[in-house]
Scaffold this active site. Structure first.
Site, PDB file in Angstrom:
ATOM      1  N   HIS A 121       8.708  -2.850   9.224  1.00  0.00           N
ATOM      2  CA  HIS A 121       7.619  -3.291   8.269  1.00  0.00           C
ATOM      3  C   HIS A 121       8.090  -3.733   7.064  1.00  0.00           C
ATOM      4  O   HIS A 121       7.788  -5.038   6.280  1.00  0.00           O
ATOM      5  CB  HIS A 121       6.656  -2.334   8.257  1.00  0.00           C
ATOM      6  CG  HIS A 121       5.694  -2.791   7.277  1.00  0.00           C
ATOM      7  ND1 HIS A 121       4.689  -3.471   7.769  1.00  0.00           N
ATOM      8  CD2 HIS A 121       5.043  -2.108   6.112  1.00  0.00           C
ATOM      9  CE1 HIS A 121       3.757  -3.747   6.752  1.00  0.00           C
ATOM     10  NE2 HIS A 121       3.911  -2.632   5.868  1.00  0.00           N
ATOM     11  N   PHE A 158       0.857  -1.351  -0.020  1.00  0.00           N
ATOM     12  CA  PHE A 158      -0.175   0.118  -0.086  1.00  0.00           C
ATOM     13  C   PHE A 158       0.858   1.474  -0.034  1.00  0.00           C
ATOM     14  O   PHE A 158       1.780   1.372   0.701  1.00  0.00           O
ATOM     15  CB  PHE A 158      -0.877  -0.241   1.183  1.00  0.00           C
ATOM     16  CG  PHE A 158      -1.877   1.090   1.293  1.00  0.00           C
ATOM     17  CD1 PHE A 158      -2.912   1.049   0.672  1.00  0.00           C
ATOM     18  CD2 PHE A 158      -1.472   2.049   2.392  1.00  0.00           C
ATOM     19  CE1 PHE A 158      -4.107   1.941   0.894  1.00  0.00           C
ATOM     20  CE2 PHE A 158      -2.839   3.204   2.413  1.00  0.00           C
ATOM     21  CZ  PHE A 158      -3.771   3.228   1.804  1.00  0.00           C
ATOM     22  N   SER A 210       3.099  -6.594   2.884  1.00  0.00           N
ATOM     23  CA  SER A 210       2.064  -5.671   3.560  1.00  0.00           C
ATOM     24  C   SER A 210       0.826  -5.830   2.851  1.00  0.00           C
ATOM     25  O   SER A 210       0.173  -7.087   2.449  1.00  0.00           O
ATOM     26  CB  SER A 210       2.641  -4.211   3.531  1.00  0.00           C
ATOM     27  OG  SER A 210       1.810  -3.395   4.236  1.00  0.00           O
ATOM     28  N   MET A 211       0.146  -4.811   1.928  1.00  0.00           N
ATOM     29  CA  MET A 211      -1.134  -5.156   1.571  1.00  0.00           C
ATOM     30  C   MET A 211      -0.792  -5.941   0.312  1.00  0.00           C
ATOM     31  O   MET A 211      -1.731  -6.866  -0.172  1.00  0.00           O
ATOM     32  CB  MET A 211      -1.555  -4.022   0.710  1.00  0.00           C
ATOM     33  CG  MET A 211      -2.829  -3.800   0.139  1.00  0.00           C
ATOM     34  SD  MET A 211      -3.575  -2.385  -0.550  1.00  0.00           S
ATOM     35  CE  MET A 211      -2.435  -2.290  -2.164  1.00  0.00           C
ATOM     36  N   ASP A 268       6.929  -3.949  13.923  1.00  0.00           N
ATOM     37  CA  ASP A 268       6.454  -3.285  12.961  1.00  0.00           C
ATOM     38  C   ASP A 268       5.723  -2.087  13.377  1.00  0.00           C
ATOM     39  O   ASP A 268       4.783  -2.213  14.001  1.00  0.00           O
ATOM     40  CB  ASP A 268       5.778  -4.316  12.373  1.00  0.00           C
ATOM     41  CG  ASP A 268       5.131  -4.178  10.960  1.00  0.00           C
ATOM     42  OD1 ASP A 268       4.859  -2.752  10.460  1.00  0.00           O
ATOM     43  OD2 ASP A 268       4.968  -4.892  10.051  1.00  0.00           O
TER      44      ASP A 268
END
Length: 248
Positions: A222, A28, A96-97, A192
């Site tokens: 992250h 994202f 992540s996304m 994170d």
């Protein structure tokens, strides 16, 4: 609508190799830059690799604001179809996304041979309140990296409307986790500042995969694919591909 130029380093990544395909997805507000070294490492081993630029990413926050989570799903679906035309087996990897999208693909396409989510997002209650913010843009969320020498190529602002789309995507994928039966290797950073590590525990506990493993990253934040555990992620994911390429 005027088409904005793609940032240098944010272009899609494609390598044509053998009959094993690897679909790689960035996250994202991020770009393919966060996944480039993984994609190149996979290609060096002979795999066919496609890391698409998710729609609305790698250009401007205004472009992203005009897209929906269905657009992001369609971006990885198009990459999947490209790989399907060339490969007999496909694995999916995402950050992540991108990990959320990888989980979605694994829940939908039962022919996917394995999935590797890296700090995937499925349950972030604080995001819902951000999605209701009155501002049009919030602060950037990119570059949560422990290594001070590395910077992620990502947007300098986060569209509030896009946060709402991410929440919708997470809700959809969380409800589909029990549809995942393929082998899964979950990478989670112990520290994170974007996606709480609990998300990876939810994924691990919710999937119905017979073969599943969770690997804790002690030296990354992250954006682990650009961080100090990058070599381990590459090594362990290559072992994963080899293991499950040789099984039916």
């Amino acid at each position: 609508m005027e088409r904005r130029e793609v940032m240098n380093g944010a272009e899609e990544i494609r390598f044509e190799g053998n009959e094993v395909g690897i679909l790689v997805s960035h996250g994202f507000t991020g770009t393919t830059q966060s996944m480039k070294l993984l994609a190149e490492a996979y290609a060096r081993e002979g795999y066919t690799v496609y890391c698409p630029r998710l729609k609305g990413h790698g250009t401007s926050p205004e472009d992203m604001e005009a897209t929906t989570h269905e657009d992001w799903v369609n971006s990885v679906e198009e990459a999947y179809r490209w790989l399907r035309d060339r490969c007999s087996k496909i694995f999916v990897v995402g950050l992540s996304m991108g990990g959320t999208l990888a989980l979605y693909m694994a829940s939908k396409h039962r022919d996917i041979a394995g999935v590797i989510p890296i700090n995937a997002a499925v349950d972030i209650p604080a995001l819902a309140s951000s999605a209701g913010a009155k501002e049009r843009f919030l602060d950037a969320i990119g570059s949560d990296i422990k290594n001070p020498e590395i910077v992620e190529l990502a947007y300098d602002r986060t569209p509030v409307r896009s946060i709402g789309e991410l929440v919708n995507l997470m809700d959809k994928v969380k409800d589909r986790l029990d549809e995942i039966h393929c082998p899964i290797m979950v990478f989670v950073s112990d520290e994170d500042h974007v996606v709480p590590p609990h998300n990876s525990e939810v994924v691990f506990e919710s999937v119905f995969s017979e073969h599943k493993e969770i690997i804790h990253l002690e030296n990354s934040y992250h954006v682990a694919t650009l961080d100090l555990d990058q070599d381990m992620i590459i090594e362990r994911s290559l072992e994963f591909f080899q293991t499950y390429t040789n099984t039916k």
